[in-house]
Design a protein around this motif. Structure first.
Motif, PDB file in Angstrom:
ATOM      1  N   PHE A  17       0.827  -1.201   0.000  1.00 26.89           N
ATOM      2  CA  PHE A  17       0.000   0.000   0.000  1.00 26.89           C
ATOM      3  C   PHE A  17       0.865   1.255   0.000  1.00 26.89           C
ATOM      4  N   SER A  18       0.261   2.354  -0.405  1.00 25.45           N
ATOM      5  CA  SER A  18       0.900   3.660  -0.211  1.00 25.45           C
ATOM      6  C   SER A  18       0.709   4.054   1.256  1.00 25.45           C
ATOM      7  N   ASP A  20      -0.904   6.606   2.428  1.00 28.24           N
ATOM      8  CA  ASP A  20      -2.305   6.998   2.663  1.00 28.24           C
ATOM      9  C   ASP A  20      -3.234   5.783   2.710  1.00 28.24           C
ATOM     10  N   GLN A  21      -2.965   4.809   1.829  1.00 33.49           N
ATOM     11  CA  GLN A  21      -3.789   3.596   1.833  1.00 33.49           C
ATOM     12  C   GLN A  21      -3.615   2.825   3.137  1.00 33.49           C
ATOM     13  N   ASN A  24      -5.568   4.571   5.785  1.00 34.15           N
ATOM     14  CA  ASN A  24      -7.005   4.284   5.649  1.00 34.15           C
ATOM     15  C   ASN A  24      -7.352   2.910   6.206  1.00 34.15           C
TER      16      ASN A  24
END
Length: 394
Positions: A17-18, A20-21, A24
């Motif tokens: 994931f990034s 930000d991901q 989240n």
């Protein structure tokens, strides 16, 4: 992941994931209120898990039941001593799952995989692996590719490989031959050239390997391989200094100093205090700590005819006096250093010391004398292309 589509097997490559991901996902598992209250720790935890969806999911679900464990998890991840057996995956704990998969490997695959946990950084290359297993690089490449096909190792970037964070933790527990850290540091002793970091290829290599290098340095200290720590310190110090990583320089200089003391290497201990720690504290304006380092080193210097280290000692002392407003004492010490540097034609130290003498005369408001020494510093700075010294002198 594989799937059957019209009787054809295909492979889909999924990346992590990034940032930000990952954040989240953390909010979905733990709730926005908890993540907001522990924002920095959650970001740090996700980073240490390299934003792995599986890693984040497995670990954060433990926090749903026991949210107070967050700090403990971070501490364990930092030390590389995480207890995987406490985490459940596919109705088994992670240690069992990984142990079953590991037991199915061929002996030569197990042997190679058992040492790959030595790398602290995000990824590694096969040349470094070949060095620590003392095997030909081509043979190692073949085994690494086999382990990649079996999903024990993941592809990274630029022909490099990486381990899933949980796999890395598991493999670190398999390391029994502590000499592997020594062999890794010896490999870096040859390859690591911070004096050539202006070269784009060298710079790229250093940026790729620096966390592995630091990890090997730390582990050698922990394993009592103090000669290797002392020998390697000069290169690591130069890189940390030039790259502005001064907090780390302080931390690892302390390890180098302790290693030197443990093997009774008085000269290396004194050199670390004079050349590295005292100078670091000068630049950070911690003058009392800088003086303490010089005071400790003087115990060695007063009993040894170490002219080179003595000259550096006088240079450092002179700068400290100047910064404390004791410019006459500063001039006395700096001129002693300058005599030695002139005699030995050390142009870098001549450039620097003339600059510091100029500062003393400037503070004494003897501007013509200051100008004379600044011009000398500029002259030598231009000769050796020391741009920082030139700029200050100008």
């Amino acid at each position: 992941h594989t799937f059957n589509h019209k009787h054809e097997l295909s492979k889909i490559k999924l990346s992590g994931f990034s940032k930000d991901q990952a954040l989240n996902l953390s909010e979905m598992i733990l709730g926005k209120a908890y993540v907001k209250a522990n924002f920095d720790k959650i970001i740090d935890l996700n980073s240490k898990l390299e934003h792995s969806p599986l890693g984040i999911t497995v670990l954060l679900k433990q926090l749903v039941e026991k949210p107070e464990l967050l700090s403990k998890f971070l501490k364990q991840l930092n030390k590389g001593v995480f207890n995987l057996s406490s985490l459940q995956y596919d109705s088994k704990n992670l240690t069992q799952s990984l142990a079953i998969a590991y037991s199915l490997l061929k002996p030569e695959q197990q042997k190679l995989l058992s040492v790959i946990g030595v790398f602290k950084g995000t990824d590694f290359d096969t040349e470094a692996v070949a060095a620590i297993v003392e095997n030909e690089n081509n043979s190692v490449k073949k085994l690494v590719e086999e382990l990649h096909q079996l999903s024990f190792i993941e592809q990274s970037r630029n022909g490099r490989y990486r381990l899933h964070p949980f796999v890395k933790i598991y493999l670190q527990s398999k390391i029994t031959d502590l000499e592997v850290y020594k062999r890794l540091l010896e490999y870096y002793e040859v390859k690591f050239r911070p004096d050539r970091s202006d070269n784009p290829n060298t710079k790229r290599w250093i940026l790729s390997e620096i966390e592995n290098i630091i990890g090997a340095f730390e582990k050698c200290y922990e394993c009592g391989q103090h000669k290797e720590v002392v020998k390697f310190w000069g290169k690591l110090c130069r890189y940390l200094w030039d790259s502005g990583r001064w907090s780390e320089l302080d931390k690892y200089a302390q390890l180098a100093l302790k290693s030197a003391n443990k093997i009774s290497d008085e000269r290396s201990a004194a050199s670390c205090n004079v050349k590295d720690l005292s100078w670091l504290y000068v630049w950070r304006n911690k003058l009392s700590k800088a003086e303490e380092c010089l005071k400790t080193a003087y115990k060695y210097l007063k009993n040894h005819d170490d002219k080179d280290l003595n000259a550096i000692f006088f240079q450092r002392s002179g700068v400290i006096h100047q910064m404390k407003g004791e410019c006459k004492k500063g001039l006395t010490a700096l001129n002693k250093a300058l005599v030695y540097f002139n005699d030995h034609k050390n142009k870098v130290c001549i450039c620097d010391t003339n600059l510091y003498i100029g500062h003393c005369y400037r503070d004494l408001k003897k501007y013509e004398e200051a100008r004379k020494y600044y011009e000398k510093s500029l002259f030598f700075g231009q000769k050796i292309r020391q741009h920082e010294g030139e700029a200050i002198a100008l």
